[in-house]
Design an enzyme around this catalytic site. Sequence first.
Site, PDB file in Angstrom:
ATOM      1  N   TYR A  60       0.829  -1.192   0.000  1.00 10.27           N
ATOM      2  CA  TYR A  60       0.000   0.000   0.000  1.00 10.27           C
ATOM      3  C   TYR A  60       0.874   1.256   0.000  1.00 10.27           C
ATOM      4  O   TYR A  60       1.668   1.455   0.921  1.00 10.27           O
ATOM      5  CB  TYR A  60      -0.878   0.031   1.261  1.00 10.27           C
ATOM      6  CG  TYR A  60      -1.892  -1.089   1.389  1.00 10.27           C
ATOM      7  CD1 TYR A  60      -2.346  -1.774   0.275  1.00 10.27           C
ATOM      8  CD2 TYR A  60      -2.412  -1.435   2.635  1.00 10.27           C
ATOM      9  CE1 TYR A  60      -3.292  -2.787   0.394  1.00 10.27           C
ATOM     10  CE2 TYR A  60      -3.369  -2.445   2.759  1.00 10.27           C
ATOM     11  CZ  TYR A  60      -3.801  -3.109   1.636  1.00 10.27           C
ATOM     12  OH  TYR A  60      -4.737  -4.098   1.757  1.00 10.27           O
ATOM     13  N   LYS A 104      -1.222  -7.893  -2.959  1.00  7.98           N
ATOM     14  CA  LYS A 104      -2.594  -7.455  -2.711  1.00  7.98           C
ATOM     15  C   LYS A 104      -2.579  -5.938  -2.739  1.00  7.98           C
ATOM     16  O   LYS A 104      -1.844  -5.306  -1.972  1.00  7.98           O
ATOM     17  CB  LYS A 104      -3.008  -8.002  -1.355  1.00  7.98           C
ATOM     18  CG  LYS A 104      -4.280  -7.461  -0.817  1.00  7.98           C
ATOM     19  CD  LYS A 104      -4.668  -8.211   0.437  1.00  7.98           C
ATOM     20  CE  LYS A 104      -5.753  -7.440   1.143  1.00  7.98           C
ATOM     21  NZ  LYS A 104      -6.375  -8.132   2.222  1.00  7.98           N
TER      22      LYS A 104
HETATM   23  P1  FBP Z   1     -11.008  -5.163   3.703  1.00 10.21           P
HETATM   24  O1  FBP Z   1     -11.530  -5.965   2.541  1.00 10.21           O
HETATM   25  O2  FBP Z   1     -11.919  -5.242   4.879  1.00 10.21           O
HETATM   26  O3  FBP Z   1     -10.669  -3.745   3.296  1.00 10.21           O
HETATM   27  O4  FBP Z   1      -9.648  -5.852   4.134  1.00 10.21           O
HETATM   28  C1  FBP Z   1      -8.513  -5.786   3.327  1.00 10.21           C
HETATM   29  C2  FBP Z   1      -7.325  -5.313   4.143  1.00 10.21           C
HETATM   30  O5  FBP Z   1      -6.140  -5.396   3.399  1.00 10.21           O
HETATM   31  C3  FBP Z   1      -7.149  -6.053   5.462  1.00 10.21           C
HETATM   32  O6  FBP Z   1      -6.391  -7.223   5.334  1.00 10.21           O
HETATM   33  C4  FBP Z   1      -6.519  -5.007   6.315  1.00 10.21           C
HETATM   34  O7  FBP Z   1      -6.853  -5.136   7.666  1.00 10.21           O
HETATM   35  C5  FBP Z   1      -7.110  -3.745   5.814  1.00 10.21           C
HETATM   36  O8  FBP Z   1      -7.496  -3.946   4.476  1.00 10.21           O
HETATM   37  C6  FBP Z   1      -6.124  -2.616   5.933  1.00 10.21           C
HETATM   38  O9  FBP Z   1      -6.624  -1.501   5.267  1.00 10.21           O
HETATM   39  P2  FBP Z   1      -6.106  -0.040   5.593  1.00 10.21           P
HETATM   40  O10 FBP Z   1      -4.616  -0.109   5.766  1.00 10.21           O
HETATM   41  O11 FBP Z   1      -6.513   0.758   4.395  1.00 10.21           O
HETATM   42  O12 FBP Z   1      -6.798   0.380   6.815  1.00 10.21           O
END
Ligand code: FBP
Length: 258
Positions: free
Chosen positions: A140, A171
């Site tokens: 991310y 992912k």
């Molecule tokens: P969701 O489908 O609920 O968004 O989960 C995906 C995910 O990658 C989780 O594994 C993780 O807890 C969350 O999103 C983290 O998202 P962010 O860093 O944007 O809060």
Amino acid sequence: MGRMDKFLRNGKSLILAYDQGLEHGPTDFNSSNVNPKYVFDIANSGGFDAVVFQKGIAENYYQKGGVPLLLKLNGKTSIYGKDPLARQNCSVDHAVKIGASAVGYTIYIGSKYESEMFSEFGRIQEEAHGVGIPVVLWIYPRGEYVKGDTTKEMMAYATRTALELGADAAKIKYGGNAEDFKWAVISAGKMPVYMAGGPKANTEEDFLKHVKETIMAGGTGAAVGRNVWQSDNPARTAKRLNAIVIQGKSVSEALEIK
Ligand code: FBP
């Protein structure tokens, strides 16, 4: 045989994520899904290829022989708001001991701490491959210098970084532009790319459309949480996801599933 093969059906894959209790806090939960057993049951009966837990949930709720476990090895809370750093909190060996068939790790590219996560990930990747299991990278873009985390450039930068670092799958967040996602998939070479879910969509149709778009753009599948276990009918949502991701059905065909 590829390291991710165990997690693929027809070359596609569905992963149920449940690490939000750490990442966001119990604010994501209601009285049903606050119980990890509720979500583990959805993962087992809903046709998922893996469930994502942090160490403590896995130690207390994961049962070997169930849906394969993808154990997250790092994580952080959402309390601190600047450049993020999430360090390892569980070893690869311990993950395997408690039943993991794969491990996961988050890197925030663009954070001023990215090199610390690169270095930790490098060691984890070698250890995981040493014991024959894959590493899925949550990748991310985040931090003071990141202006948009789902632009074409950033999605592709994320998948390419994952490829360069030796991840077995990446992912990423999807911003809603299928052509941009396609470029991110191309930039990943032969490494599978999963779409992350995000907050619960306004309607299930909106969510399923996003999933379908990423599959059409060459994505391998969805690694999602809230849109499944916050659904008022998670079993039906899971069937619809399977129809789209694994069986290649359209959104309207999936929505006919009751
Ligand atoms: P969701 O489908 O609920 O968004 O989960 C995906 C995910 O990658 C989780 O594994 C993780 O807890 C969350 O999103 C983290 O998202 P962010 O860093 O944007 O809060």
